[in-house]
Structure formats: C-alpha cells, structure tokens
Design a protein around this motif. Structure first.
Motif, short mmCIF file in Angstrom:
data_model
loop_
_atom_site.label_atom_id
_atom_site.label_comp_id
_atom_site.label_asym_id
_atom_site.label_seq_id
_atom_site.Cartn_x
_atom_site.Cartn_y
_atom_site.Cartn_z
N GLU A 25 34.69 20.73 10.49
CA GLU A 25 35.52 19.72 11.15
C GLU A 25 35.20 19.79 12.65
OE1 GLU A 25 39.65 20.14 10.12
OE2 GLU A 25 40.27 19.06 11.92
N ILE A 26 34.81 18.66 13.21
CA ILE A 26 34.41 18.64 14.62
C ILE A 26 35.42 17.84 15.44
CG2 ILE A 26 32.62 17.89 16.26
CD1 ILE A 26 31.63 20.14 14.43
N ILE A 27 35.85 18.42 16.53
CA ILE A 27 36.76 17.72 17.44
C ILE A 27 36.03 17.61 18.78
CG2 ILE A 27 39.11 17.58 18.33
CD1 ILE A 27 39.56 20.06 16.26
N ASN A 32 38.15 12.08 28.95
CA ASN A 32 38.52 10.70 28.69
C ASN A 32 38.57 10.48 27.17
OD1 ASN A 32 38.12 7.94 28.03
ND2 ASN A 32 37.27 7.54 30.06
N VAL A 33 39.77 10.25 26.65
CA VAL A 33 39.95 10.16 25.19
C VAL A 33 39.09 9.04 24.59
CG1 VAL A 33 41.61 9.73 23.35
CG2 VAL A 33 42.27 11.12 25.29
N SER A 39 32.17 8.71 21.15
CA SER A 39 31.16 9.70 20.73
C SER A 39 31.35 10.06 19.27
CB SER A 39 31.29 10.98 21.56
OG SER A 39 30.81 10.77 22.84
N ALA A 40 32.62 10.26 18.87
CA ALA A 40 32.89 10.62 17.48
C ALA A 40 32.45 9.50 16.54
CB ALA A 40 34.38 10.92 17.30
N ALA A 41 32.70 8.25 16.94
CA ALA A 41 32.30 7.11 16.09
C ALA A 41 30.78 7.07 15.94
CB ALA A 41 32.83 5.81 16.71
N ALA A 42 30.07 7.37 17.01
CA ALA A 42 28.60 7.36 16.95
C ALA A 42 28.09 8.46 16.02
CB ALA A 42 28.02 7.54 18.35
N ARG A 54 36.21 13.78 14.98
CA ARG A 54 37.10 12.91 15.75
C ARG A 54 37.03 13.27 17.23
NH1 ARG A 54 42.20 15.80 16.46
NH2 ARG A 54 42.19 17.62 15.10
N GLY A 55 37.55 12.41 18.06
CA GLY A 55 37.51 12.64 19.49
C GLY A 55 38.90 12.67 20.09
N THR A 56 39.08 13.51 21.09
CA THR A 56 40.37 13.58 21.78
C THR A 56 40.14 14.17 23.18
OG1 THR A 56 42.68 14.28 21.61
CG2 THR A 56 41.05 15.84 20.82
N ASP A 57 41.22 14.47 23.87
CA ASP A 57 41.04 15.09 25.19
C ASP A 57 40.68 16.57 25.00
OD1 ASP A 57 43.94 16.65 25.79
OD2 ASP A 57 43.99 15.01 24.35
#
Ligand SMILES: NC(=O)c1ccc[n+]([C@@H]2O[C@H](COP(=O)([O-])OP(=O)(O)OC[C@H]3O[C@@H](n4cnc5c(N)ncnc54)[C@H](OP(=O)(O)O)[C@@H]3O)[C@@H](O)[C@H]2O)c1
Length: 220
Positions: A25-27, A32-33, A39-42, A54-57
């Motif tokens: 699982e990658i966070i 900048n959220v 980046s996560a979508a790419a 997924r991406g977050t702060d």
C-alpha cells in the motif's frame, strides 16, 4: 506494508511508488494534497486500479504508514523532519538522502556535522523510530521504468536487524536489485558519498542511468 513516500511526487518517490506499489500500500505524501493525488493517479494508471496507491499531505502519509521513505532533497531534510515530528509513531524510516553539491566542476559529498544525512535524520526523529539508509545509488529514472530489469546493488546501513531485514525485503521486491548489508548507520556516509562519485563517473564516461554493483572475482 503501508509505505509513505514523503515528497513522493518527485523523481525517486515516483520510482518507489511504481515499483513498491506492485505489492504494498503506497501513500504518496506532498506539501500539496492535489499534487499528491495527481501523482497517485498517474501511478495507478500504470499499475492498474487494483493497486493500492493514494496521495495525501506528508503528515497524513507518515501517520498512516509502517514504513516512511524520505524522498526530499537534502536541503529540506531538516525542515521536513521537524515539521512531521508529531506524525511519527514507531515507524521504520528509510533515508536515500544524499547531501552533495556541484562545485562547478564535479559533484562532491557534503555531509552535515552529524556525519551523514542518515545520522542527521536519526538525531531529528523520535527515539522509537528506526532509521535505515538505503537506495542512494539507485537511479530514479530506471526505477520509474517498470519494465526495466535493474542490475544494481542496494547498500543498506542500519543499527536494528529487523529494520534492516524489512529494507532488504523491500529492495529485493524490485526486479532485480540486490540488497547488500553495508554496516551500521554510522557507515552511511560511505554509502551516501558513492552517489556523487557515481554521478562524476557517469558524466565523464557518458554512462546513462548509472548504478553500482559489487562483483565477485572468485573463479567459479
Ligand atoms: N533522483 C535520483 O535518482 C535519486 C537517487 C537516489 C537518491 N536520491 C535522493 O532522494 C531524494 C529525493 O530526490 P529526487 O530527485 O526525487 O528529488 P526531487 O524530485 O527534486 O524532489 C522530491 C520532492 O521534494 C519535495 N520538495 C521540494 N522542495 C521542498 C521543500 N522546500 N520542502 C519540502 N519538500 C520539498 C517535492 O514534493 P512536493 O512539492 O510534492 O511537496 C518534490 O517532489 C534526495 O535526497 C536525493 O539525494 C535521488
């Protein structure tokens, strides 16, 4: 494993997301959220929607993770580590950070007073966090190319056997990197200094996406 990539929107962070996102699982963390989510979508587009990326702060990423990889340039190591201090709770932190400068002629290792980026990170992080240094000589663009079979070694320094084992396991998931133990965290300066050395050799000899592997000259 839940792996947070602090500053994971950059070159090496994207490489780790692409490679380690196949099994973990990658966070992806960012200041900048929206940038982290992009980046996560790419990465998901590359790995398929079944991947868990997924991406977050940065703070949210660290707080949710078992393993944190510091993917920020050395210049920001102190501020980022200080900013995120309250988000840590016994994670394993992996530092690929290399303090180096270009003096107009060649790259030079320029460690902080603690002796290395890894020891500096150690001094800034809470005591219950384990710190391992690794991946300094791994080329980000080669990591990002999911089809590329890599040939390099990953030199790993640390003071905790279990933490080293986890870093070795993660490095071993990346086709076909070979994890090698390189000593305690106090030995990290030697590994970190290989990066400017490698960049100088690569530039002088026009070697693209250079890496380092230890060979055995023993007669087989
Ligand atoms: N590139 C390589 O081939 C390579 C190989 C081995 C090791 N490394 C090491 O890995 C680390 C990252 O290298 P990189 O090439 O991936 O770096 P990078 O792409 O230049 O930057 C990584 C991320 O750092 C964040 N960042 C930039 N300025 C910041 C600031 N002022 N405060 C907080 N965060 C900031 C940005 O994320 P946000 O804007 O999303 O916050 C950026 O995407 C370095 O320490 C480097 O020595 C790199």
């Amino acid at each position: 494993m839940k792996i947070a990539l602090v500053g994971g929107t950059g070159d090496i962070g994207t490489g780790f997301a692409v490679r380690l996102g196949q099994k973990n699982e990658i966070i992806i963390g960012s200041r900048n959220v929206d940038k982290a989510r992009e980046s996560a979508a790419a990465v998901l587009q590359l790995l398929g929607e079944a991947a868990d990326v997924r991406g977050t702060d940065n703070a949210g990423a660290v707080a949710a993770a078992d393993v944190v990889v510091l993917c920020v340039p050395y210049e920001h190591l102190v501020s980022v580590t200080a900013d995120l201090k309250d988000s840590y709770k016994s994670q394993l932190v992996i530092s690929p950070v290399v303090p180096m400068i270009y003096n107009g002629s060649f790259f030079m290792y320029q460690p902080p007073a603690e002796g290395s980026a890894a020891l500096q990170a150690r001094s800034l992080l809470p005591d219950d966090v384990k710190v391992v240094s690794a991946f300094h000589t791994i080329c980000a663009s080669a990591l990002q190319d999911i089809e590329r079979v890599m040939k390099a070694d990953v030199f790993i320094c640390g003071d905790d056997a279990q933490a080293i084992d986890i870093a070795m396991e993660l490095a071993g998931e990346i086709k076909s990197l070979r994890p090698l133990k390189a000593g305690p965290l106090a030995a990290s300066s030697m590994v970190e200094s290989l990066t400017p050395f490698l960049l100088n050799v690569a530039r002088k000899n026009k070697i693209k996406d250079a890496g380092i592997a230890v060979v055995s000259e023993r007669k087989s």
